[in-house]
Write a protein that holds these residues in place. Structure first.
Motif, PDB file in Angstrom:
ATOM      1  N   GLY A  11       6.108   2.923  -2.832  1.00 14.59           N
ATOM      2  CA  GLY A  11       5.256   2.132  -3.699  1.00 14.59           C
ATOM      3  C   GLY A  11       5.379   2.553  -5.145  1.00 14.59           C
ATOM      4  N   SER A  12       5.684   1.638  -6.013  1.00 15.34           N
ATOM      5  CA  SER A  12       5.963   1.954  -7.406  1.00 15.34           C
ATOM      6  C   SER A  12       4.718   2.319  -8.199  1.00 15.34           C
ATOM      7  CB  SER A  12       6.657   0.766  -8.080  1.00 15.34           C
ATOM      8  OG  SER A  12       5.818  -0.382  -8.006  1.00 15.34           O
ATOM      9  N   ILE A  13       3.526   2.031  -7.684  1.00 20.17           N
ATOM     10  CA  ILE A  13       2.331   2.350  -8.452  1.00 20.17           C
ATOM     11  C   ILE A  13       1.916   3.804  -8.285  1.00 20.17           C
ATOM     12  CG2 ILE A  13       1.474  -0.002  -8.307  1.00 20.17           C
ATOM     13  CD1 ILE A  13      -0.534   1.008  -6.194  1.00 20.17           C
ATOM     14  N   PHE A  14       2.675   4.554  -7.498  1.00 20.76           N
ATOM     15  CA  PHE A  14       2.301   5.940  -7.220  1.00 20.76           C
ATOM     16  C   PHE A  14       2.176   6.759  -8.490  1.00 20.76           C
ATOM     17  CE2 PHE A  14       1.708   9.581  -4.706  1.00 20.76           C
ATOM     18  CZ  PHE A  14       2.509  10.606  -5.165  1.00 20.76           C
ATOM     19  N   SER A  15       2.958   6.440  -9.515  1.00 19.95           N
ATOM     20  CA  SER A  15       2.974   7.252 -10.730  1.00 19.95           C
ATOM     21  C   SER A  15       1.616   7.261 -11.425  1.00 19.95           C
ATOM     22  CB  SER A  15       4.044   6.748 -11.689  1.00 19.95           C
ATOM     23  OG  SER A  15       3.770   5.414 -12.068  1.00 19.95           O
ATOM     24  N   SER A  16       0.781   6.255 -11.172  1.00 18.02           N
ATOM     25  CA  SER A  16      -0.530   6.212 -11.812  1.00 18.02           C
ATOM     26  C   SER A  16      -1.630   6.798 -10.934  1.00 18.02           C
ATOM     27  CB  SER A  16      -0.884   4.770 -12.178  1.00 18.02           C
ATOM     28  OG  SER A  16      -0.999   3.983 -11.000  1.00 18.02           O
ATOM     29  N   ASN A  17      -1.277   7.188  -9.722  1.00 22.72           N
ATOM     30  CA  ASN A  17      -2.267   7.739  -8.792  1.00 22.72           C
ATOM     31  C   ASN A  17      -2.513   9.217  -9.041  1.00 22.72           C
ATOM     32  OD1 ASN A  17      -2.556   6.114  -5.668  1.00 22.72           O
ATOM     33  ND2 ASN A  17      -1.703   5.187  -7.489  1.00 22.72           N
ATOM     34  N   GLN A  71       0.846  -1.190   0.000  1.00 26.77           N
ATOM     35  CA  GLN A  71       0.000   0.000   0.000  1.00 26.77           C
ATOM     36  C   GLN A  71       0.884   1.243   0.000  1.00 26.77           C
ATOM     37  OE1 GLN A  71      -3.082   0.015   2.937  1.00 26.77           O
ATOM     38  NE2 GLN A  71      -3.483   2.194   2.707  1.00 26.77           N
ATOM     39  N   VAL A  72       0.434   2.242  -0.742  1.00 28.06           N
ATOM     40  CA  VAL A  72       1.188   3.490  -0.816  1.00 28.06           C
ATOM     41  C   VAL A  72       1.104   4.227   0.510  1.00 28.06           C
ATOM     42  CG1 VAL A  72       1.304   5.748  -1.950  1.00 28.06           C
ATOM     43  CG2 VAL A  72       0.809   3.703  -3.294  1.00 28.06           C
ATOM     44  N   GLN A  73       2.242   4.747   0.977  1.00 32.02           N
ATOM     45  CA  GLN A  73       2.282   5.623   2.138  1.00 32.02           C
ATOM     46  C   GLN A  73       2.848   6.962   1.703  1.00 32.02           C
ATOM     47  OE1 GLN A  73       4.564   3.288   5.007  1.00 32.02           O
ATOM     48  NE2 GLN A  73       2.669   2.631   5.986  1.00 32.02           N
ATOM     49  N   LEU A  74       2.333   8.048   2.293  1.00 30.02           N
ATOM     50  CA  LEU A  74       2.706   9.391   1.891  1.00 30.02           C
ATOM     51  C   LEU A  74       3.363  10.135   3.044  1.00 30.02           C
ATOM     52  CD1 LEU A  74      -0.623  10.377   0.072  1.00 30.02           C
ATOM     53  CD2 LEU A  74       1.406   9.313  -0.922  1.00 30.02           C
ATOM     54  N   VAL A  75       4.423  10.880   2.739  1.00 27.71           N
ATOM     55  CA  VAL A  75       5.108  11.689   3.747  1.00 27.71           C
ATOM     56  C   VAL A  75       5.327  13.080   3.178  1.00 27.71           C
ATOM     57  CG1 VAL A  75       7.164  11.967   5.155  1.00 27.71           C
ATOM     58  CG2 VAL A  75       6.268   9.665   4.723  1.00 27.71           C
ATOM     59  N   GLU A  76       4.748  14.081   3.848  1.00 23.71           N
ATOM     60  CA  GLU A  76       4.924  15.472   3.430  1.00 23.71           C
ATOM     61  C   GLU A  76       6.123  16.088   4.127  1.00 23.71           C
ATOM     62  OE1 GLU A  76       0.340  14.962   4.012  1.00 23.71           O
ATOM     63  OE2 GLU A  76       2.197  14.360   5.020  1.00 23.71           O
ATOM     64  N   SER A  77       6.726  17.064   3.464  1.00 26.78           N
ATOM     65  CA  SER A  77       7.817  17.832   4.054  1.00 26.78           C
ATOM     66  C   SER A  77       7.872  19.187   3.373  1.00 26.78           C
ATOM     67  CB  SER A  77       9.147  17.093   3.899  1.00 26.78           C
ATOM     68  OG  SER A  77       9.476  16.922   2.541  1.00 26.78           O
ATOM     69  N   GLY A  78       8.666  20.093   3.952  1.00 28.98           N
ATOM     70  CA  GLY A  78       8.888  21.388   3.336  1.00 28.98           C
ATOM     71  C   GLY A  78       8.140  22.544   3.963  1.00 28.98           C
ATOM     72  N   GLY A  79       7.295  22.255   4.937  1.00 29.15           N
ATOM     73  CA  GLY A  79       6.580  23.340   5.599  1.00 29.15           C
ATOM     74  C   GLY A  79       7.496  24.155   6.490  1.00 29.15           C
ATOM     75  N   GLY A  80       6.968  25.252   7.011  1.00 23.19           N
ATOM     76  CA  GLY A  80       7.758  26.089   7.898  1.00 23.19           C
ATOM     77  C   GLY A  80       7.151  27.468   8.040  1.00 23.19           C
ATOM     78  N   LEU A  81       7.950  28.360   8.618  1.00 25.27           N
ATOM     79  CA  LEU A  81       7.537  29.749   8.818  1.00 25.27           C
ATOM     80  C   LEU A  81       8.128  30.603   7.707  1.00 25.27           C
ATOM     81  CD1 LEU A  81       6.334  32.055  10.559  1.00 25.27           C
ATOM     82  CD2 LEU A  81       8.526  32.089  11.787  1.00 25.27           C
ATOM     83  N   VAL A  82       7.294  31.380   7.058  1.00 28.76           N
ATOM     84  CA  VAL A  82       7.747  32.231   5.964  1.00 28.76           C
ATOM     85  C   VAL A  82       7.042  33.580   6.066  1.00 28.76           C
ATOM     86  CG1 VAL A  82       5.993  31.342   4.374  1.00 28.76           C
ATOM     87  CG2 VAL A  82       8.108  32.321   3.461  1.00 28.76           C
ATOM     88  N   TYR A  86      -8.098   8.182  -0.995  1.00 22.83           N
ATOM     89  CA  TYR A  86      -7.909   6.934  -0.263  1.00 22.83           C
ATOM     90  C   TYR A  86      -6.814   7.009   0.796  1.00 22.83           C
ATOM     91  CZ  TYR A  86     -10.993   4.181  -3.255  1.00 22.83           C
ATOM     92  OH  TYR A  86     -12.087   3.658  -3.892  1.00 22.83           O
ATOM     93  N   ILE A  87      -5.736   7.679   0.484  1.00 23.97           N
ATOM     94  CA  ILE A  87      -4.565   7.636   1.356  1.00 23.97           C
ATOM     95  C   ILE A  87      -4.142   9.058   1.677  1.00 23.97           C
ATOM     96  CG2 ILE A  87      -2.164   6.846   1.550  1.00 23.97           C
ATOM     97  CD1 ILE A  87      -2.939   4.842  -0.749  1.00 23.97           C
ATOM     98  N   TRP A  88      -3.760   9.280   2.947  1.00 26.88           N
ATOM     99  CA  TRP A  88      -3.370  10.623   3.390  1.00 26.88           C
ATOM    100  C   TRP A  88      -2.009  10.574   4.077  1.00 26.88           C
ATOM    101  CZ3 TRP A  88      -6.190  15.116   2.723  1.00 26.88           C
ATOM    102  CH2 TRP A  88      -7.474  14.960   2.191  1.00 26.88           C
ATOM    103  N   GLY A  89      -1.280  11.664   3.947  1.00 24.73           N
ATOM    104  CA  GLY A  89      -0.072  11.846   4.717  1.00 24.73           C
ATOM    105  C   GLY A  89      -0.390  12.453   6.071  1.00 24.73           C
ATOM    106  N   GLN A  90       0.656  12.725   6.847  1.00 21.94           N
ATOM    107  CA  GLN A  90       0.468  13.208   8.206  1.00 21.94           C
ATOM    108  C   GLN A  90       0.360  14.735   8.278  1.00 21.94           C
ATOM    109  OE1 GLN A  90       3.382  12.592   6.934  1.00 21.94           O
ATOM    110  NE2 GLN A  90       4.598  14.365   7.552  1.00 21.94           N
ATOM    111  N   GLY A  91       0.709  15.408   7.206  1.00 20.75           N
ATOM    112  CA  GLY A  91       0.598  16.860   7.151  1.00 20.75           C
ATOM    113  C   GLY A  91       1.880  17.583   7.502  1.00 20.75           C
ATOM    114  N   THR A  92       1.999  18.807   6.980  1.00 19.22           N
ATOM    115  CA  THR A  92       3.130  19.674   7.291  1.00 19.22           C
ATOM    116  C   THR A  92       2.595  21.088   7.497  1.00 19.22           C
ATOM    117  OG1 THR A  92       5.340  20.399   6.572  1.00 19.22           O
ATOM    118  CG2 THR A  92       3.683  20.148   4.844  1.00 19.22           C
ATOM    119  N   GLN A  93       3.080  21.750   8.537  1.00 20.02           N
ATOM    120  CA  GLN A  93       2.556  23.068   8.909  1.00 20.02           C
ATOM    121  C   GLN A  93       3.208  24.163   8.069  1.00 20.02           C
ATOM    122  OE1 GLN A  93       0.232  24.032  11.511  1.00 20.02           O
ATOM    123  NE2 GLN A  93       0.397  25.985  10.405  1.00 20.02           N
TER     124      GLN A  93
END
Length: 124
Positions: free
Chosen positions: A26-32, A1-12, A112-119
């Motif tokens: 997961g290699s099938i991500f390219s079709s999602n 199953q595809v798992q998602l991880v966000e990054s890059g958030g911060g204070l700007v 279907y699938i969500w990451g944990q979020g980035t502020q």
């Protein structure tokens, strides 16, 4: 199953830029299809932008011309380039994926699938 991880958030500062990343296992991500949503305190989670497996994009009116969604399938990563940021862009940003295009991309329950979020905080 595809798992998602966000990054890059911060204070700007207002007017600044950030690039958010959504990395998938997961290699099938390219079709999602992949969507970026955001949720501010006391508000509903709302679609910011989405991209299909074929590269078709959609944007919320509030970010058109300022945000760009793109994907690098070789890296299993979807990006959200956010420019000319405003205080009202402050929120937790989530990426979501679906093996097929949701009937209503603005309905968060259809992804279907969500990451944990980035502020993201836009403040002087």
């Amino acid at each position: 199953q595809v798992q998602l991880v966000e990054s890059g958030g911060g204070l700007v500062q207002p007017g600044g830029s950030l690039r958010l990343s959504c990395a998938a296992s997961g290699s099938i991500f390219s079709s999602n299809d992949v969507g970026w949503y955001r949720q501010a305190p006391g508000k509903q989670r709302a679609l910011v932008a989405s991209i299909t497996g074929g590269g078709t994009t959609n944007y919320a009116d509030s970010v058109k011309g300022r945000f760009t969604i793109s994907r690098d399938n070789a890296k299993n990563t979807v990006y959200l380039e956010a420019n000319t940021l405003k205080p009202e862009d402050s929120a937790v940003y989530y990426c979501a994926a679906s093996p097929s295009t949701p009937n209503n991309i603005y309905n968060s329950t259809q992804w279907y699938i969500w990451g944990q979020g980035t502020q993201v905080t836009v403040s002087s």
